[in-house]
Design an enzyme around this catalytic site. Sequence first.
Site, PDB file in Angstrom:
ATOM      1  N   PHE A   1       3.810  -7.187 -10.432  1.00 19.84           N
ATOM      2  CA  PHE A   1       3.115  -7.594 -11.644  1.00 19.84           C
ATOM      3  C   PHE A   1       1.812  -8.336 -11.320  1.00 19.84           C
ATOM      4  O   PHE A   1       1.222  -8.146 -10.266  1.00 19.84           O
ATOM      5  CB  PHE A   1       4.024  -8.427 -12.556  1.00 19.84           C
ATOM      6  CG  PHE A   1       5.187  -7.664 -13.114  1.00 19.84           C
ATOM      7  CD1 PHE A   1       5.036  -6.369 -13.579  1.00 19.84           C
ATOM      8  CD2 PHE A   1       6.449  -8.231 -13.172  1.00 19.84           C
ATOM      9  CE1 PHE A   1       6.106  -5.660 -14.101  1.00 19.84           C
ATOM     10  CE2 PHE A   1       7.523  -7.526 -13.689  1.00 19.84           C
ATOM     11  CZ  PHE A   1       7.355  -6.244 -14.151  1.00 19.84           C
TER      12      PHE A   1
ATOM     13  N   PHE B   1     -12.551   4.227 -12.408  1.00 15.62           N
ATOM     14  CA  PHE B   1     -12.259   5.367 -13.278  1.00 15.62           C
ATOM     15  C   PHE B   1     -13.567   6.102 -13.584  1.00 15.62           C
ATOM     16  O   PHE B   1     -14.643   5.487 -13.595  1.00 15.62           O
ATOM     17  CB  PHE B   1     -11.613   4.893 -14.588  1.00 15.62           C
ATOM     18  CG  PHE B   1     -10.143   4.602 -14.471  1.00 15.62           C
ATOM     19  CD1 PHE B   1      -9.204   5.445 -15.057  1.00 15.62           C
ATOM     20  CD2 PHE B   1      -9.680   3.488 -13.786  1.00 15.62           C
ATOM     21  CE1 PHE B   1      -7.839   5.180 -14.956  1.00 15.62           C
ATOM     22  CE2 PHE B   1      -8.334   3.209 -13.679  1.00 15.62           C
ATOM     23  CZ  PHE B   1      -7.404   4.058 -14.271  1.00 15.62           C
TER      24      PHE B   1
ATOM     25  N   ARG C   1       8.058  -2.464  -1.762  1.00 12.49           N
ATOM     26  CA  ARG C   1       9.420  -2.499  -2.301  1.00 12.49           C
ATOM     27  C   ARG C   1       9.960  -1.080  -2.474  1.00 12.49           C
ATOM     28  O   ARG C   1       9.204  -0.124  -2.622  1.00 12.49           O
ATOM     29  CB  ARG C   1       9.452  -3.198  -3.668  1.00 12.49           C
ATOM     30  CG  ARG C   1       9.199  -4.684  -3.597  1.00 12.49           C
ATOM     31  CD  ARG C   1       9.270  -5.313  -4.962  1.00 12.49           C
ATOM     32  NE  ARG C   1       8.177  -4.868  -5.828  1.00 12.49           N
ATOM     33  CZ  ARG C   1       8.125  -5.099  -7.139  1.00 12.49           C
ATOM     34  NH1 ARG C   1       9.096  -5.741  -7.732  1.00 12.49           N
ATOM     35  NH2 ARG C   1       7.091  -4.683  -7.848  1.00 12.49           N
TER      36      ARG C   1
ATOM     37  N   LYS D   1       8.638   4.263 -16.431  1.00 12.74           N
ATOM     38  CA  LYS D   1       7.608   4.036 -15.423  1.00 12.74           C
ATOM     39  C   LYS D   1       7.328   5.268 -14.572  1.00 12.74           C
ATOM     40  O   LYS D   1       6.193   5.507 -14.155  1.00 12.74           O
ATOM     41  CB  LYS D   1       8.031   2.877 -14.515  1.00 12.74           C
ATOM     42  CG  LYS D   1       6.958   2.458 -13.508  1.00 12.74           C
ATOM     43  CD  LYS D   1       7.420   1.268 -12.684  1.00 12.74           C
ATOM     44  CE  LYS D   1       6.380   0.857 -11.654  1.00 12.74           C
ATOM     45  NZ  LYS D   1       6.831  -0.254 -10.816  1.00 12.74           N
TER      46      LYS D   1
ATOM     47  N   TRP E   1      -7.369   6.509  -5.076  1.00 12.83           N
ATOM     48  CA  TRP E   1      -6.553   7.460  -5.830  1.00 12.83           C
ATOM     49  C   TRP E   1      -7.099   8.880  -5.662  1.00 12.83           C
ATOM     50  O   TRP E   1      -6.341   9.815  -5.463  1.00 12.83           O
ATOM     51  CB  TRP E   1      -6.527   7.058  -7.302  1.00 12.83           C
ATOM     52  CG  TRP E   1      -5.681   7.948  -8.162  1.00 12.83           C
ATOM     53  CD1 TRP E   1      -4.336   7.894  -8.345  1.00 12.83           C
ATOM     54  CD2 TRP E   1      -6.142   9.052  -8.951  1.00 12.83           C
ATOM     55  NE1 TRP E   1      -3.919   8.885  -9.201  1.00 12.83           N
ATOM     56  CE2 TRP E   1      -5.004   9.617  -9.586  1.00 12.83           C
ATOM     57  CE3 TRP E   1      -7.393   9.625  -9.192  1.00 12.83           C
ATOM     58  CZ2 TRP E   1      -5.093  10.715 -10.447  1.00 12.83           C
ATOM     59  CZ3 TRP E   1      -7.473  10.723 -10.044  1.00 12.83           C
ATOM     60  CH2 TRP E   1      -6.337  11.265 -10.659  1.00 12.83           C
TER      61      TRP E   1
ATOM     62  N   ALA F   1      10.310  -8.560 -10.328  1.00 12.93           N
ATOM     63  CA  ALA F   1       9.206  -9.508 -10.161  1.00 12.93           C
ATOM     64  C   ALA F   1       9.201 -10.600 -11.228  1.00 12.93           C
ATOM     65  O   ALA F   1       8.429 -11.542 -11.115  1.00 12.93           O
ATOM     66  CB  ALA F   1       7.873  -8.780 -10.180  1.00 12.93           C
TER      67      ALA F   1
ATOM     68  N   THR G   1      -1.023   1.829  -5.487  1.00 15.99           N
ATOM     69  CA  THR G   1      -1.997   2.809  -5.012  1.00 15.99           C
ATOM     70  C   THR G   1      -3.059   2.131  -4.148  1.00 15.99           C
ATOM     71  O   THR G   1      -3.450   2.646  -3.090  1.00 15.99           O
ATOM     72  CB  THR G   1      -2.652   3.525  -6.206  1.00 15.99           C
ATOM     73  OG1 THR G   1      -1.628   4.165  -6.975  1.00 15.99           O
ATOM     74  CG2 THR G   1      -3.663   4.559  -5.753  1.00 15.99           C
TER      75      THR G   1
ATOM     76  N   LYS H   1      -1.908  -1.071  -8.527  1.00 22.31           N
ATOM     77  CA  LYS H   1      -1.698  -2.027  -7.433  1.00 22.31           C
ATOM     78  C   LYS H   1      -1.087  -1.366  -6.199  1.00 22.31           C
ATOM     79  O   LYS H   1      -1.588  -1.546  -5.083  1.00 22.31           O
ATOM     80  CB  LYS H   1      -0.822  -3.171  -7.951  1.00 22.31           C
ATOM     81  CG  LYS H   1      -0.494  -4.254  -6.960  1.00 22.31           C
ATOM     82  CD  LYS H   1      -0.142  -5.560  -7.655  1.00 22.31           C
ATOM     83  CE  LYS H   1       0.853  -5.373  -8.760  1.00 22.31           C
ATOM     84  NZ  LYS H   1       2.193  -4.940  -8.273  1.00 22.31           N
TER      85      LYS H   1
END
Length: 556
Positions: free
Chosen positions: A301, A381, A94, A105, A409, A273, A73, A71
Amino acid sequence: MKTDIQIAQESTMKHIKDVAKEIGINEDELELFGEYKAKISMDIWDRIKDNKDGKLVLVTAINPTPAGEGKTTTNVGLSMGLNKIGKKTMTTLREPSLGPSFGIKGGAAGGGYAQVVPMEDINLHFTGDIHAITTAHNLLSALLDNHLHQGNKLNIDPRRIVWKRVLDMNDRALRNIIVGLGRRADGVPRQDGFDITVASEIMAILCLASDISDLKERLGRMIVAYDHDKKPVTADDLDATGALTILLKDAIKPNLVQTLENTPAIIHGGPFANIAHGTNSIVATKFGLKLADYVVTEAGFGADLGAEKFFNIVSRFAGFKPAVTVIVATVRALKLHGGVPKNDLNEENIDALKKGFENLEKHIENVQKFGVPVVVAINQFPTDTDAELKLIEEKCTNMGAEAVLSEVWAKGGEGGIELAKKVVDAAENKDSNYAPIYDVDQSIEKKIETIAKEIYGADGVEFSKKARREMNKLAELGLDKMPICMAKTQYSFSDDPSLLGRPSGFTVTIRDLRISAGAGFIVALTGDIMTMPGLPKVPAANKMDIDKDGKIEGLF
């Protein structure tokens, strides 16, 4: 493939004064933190407040999975893509918390060639905002305990203190503690505990306040305890408000940085979140809207948490009107929602993808209920097959939400051009009829039921005896006419994290309610939501290092 931190360290950054100039910020409106970070003076508002607002794009996602969605990215890559097609764009995000960064993470500044930089600074101490919030929060804790020790003039009931301490670190050993042990001079013994700083109500307040006066007023309203007559005791009652505001006088100023392609980025605030509203500060987004044609922001999220709160809480308070919502999804994550084990996600599985698409389908429906146009970003991907991608595109189109491949990405802004074009088309050619889905003057029970039934797809809501007592108490105190902030697992539409996809036939159980009177919302707690996370068996911190030249490794 290079790691995120390697890509970030090899980037060519512009001096932050030059980044600011391109977006219309004057040098005397900056407070520099070295060459590549700066705070924006609050005084800028008087100069830009009459500018026409740009268009606001909200980036959200399906329910997160171990397969990853991307998200942040996508947010960063989309902002760079919009600039590439000639749209003056800013991204707002954020600030990362140190706890998750050193826990499981890792970094939180985007990934690959769609990152904000300087990546190490942003993921570590940055400009000190979170430390300021930690200090302000714990000052209030100290003043509260000192008040008890010095005679308790306010008649506070030590068993009804609701204000914990905070620390910006994952430390499960601090969840439940006893303070005041030792000699008489060491304080009044009582049970206490720590939350992580980003779960502090002060963090939520910083992100919802419109200016320093609003910040001060909200801080004063925070309820820290109840007295023996069950009446609330606030920060104002403890004469703490002025000191708290002093500690936050710089933290309220938004932070300006840049992306790998020098797109301006404001990174400010970082509320959880699930326990809070999960998006950057209102001030950051307001500034962006007055300075740019497009502002790309993000809600934490999946859309059942972040976007719901953005629409029902943030936009309501700030007067925002989102033009477009981008929902991020991946083939891999949808197959996992369709029942495919993580180790088998690289194999084509059309049946599982059809089943998993139901999760995305529900998120699209939910955003459309708020009257906002939807674009689906398929974060691509290498293992995705043509048949799988075609299936998602067709199903999204049938729902009135165009799907587009995103390759940000791997390719940065170039990989986000098609997504940017779709977003501009939706923003300029489709009407946003944004409106919240409930009235704040409705009862607490009715507001929670609306969210559970309309957004989660629940059959109904059950309230524990404790939750009903709190609900009645808040109504008696006149504190029930506020938006609801649902504290729920991010992994499922339900309050059971194991129910993936689009579950049905379930009931949401509300175990407790908490009032965040300063922030201006009521937190409804479901399931087992941790406000102080723990570290995993092998924390990310164990894989980090720094060499003799100060070069960091392993941050992400």
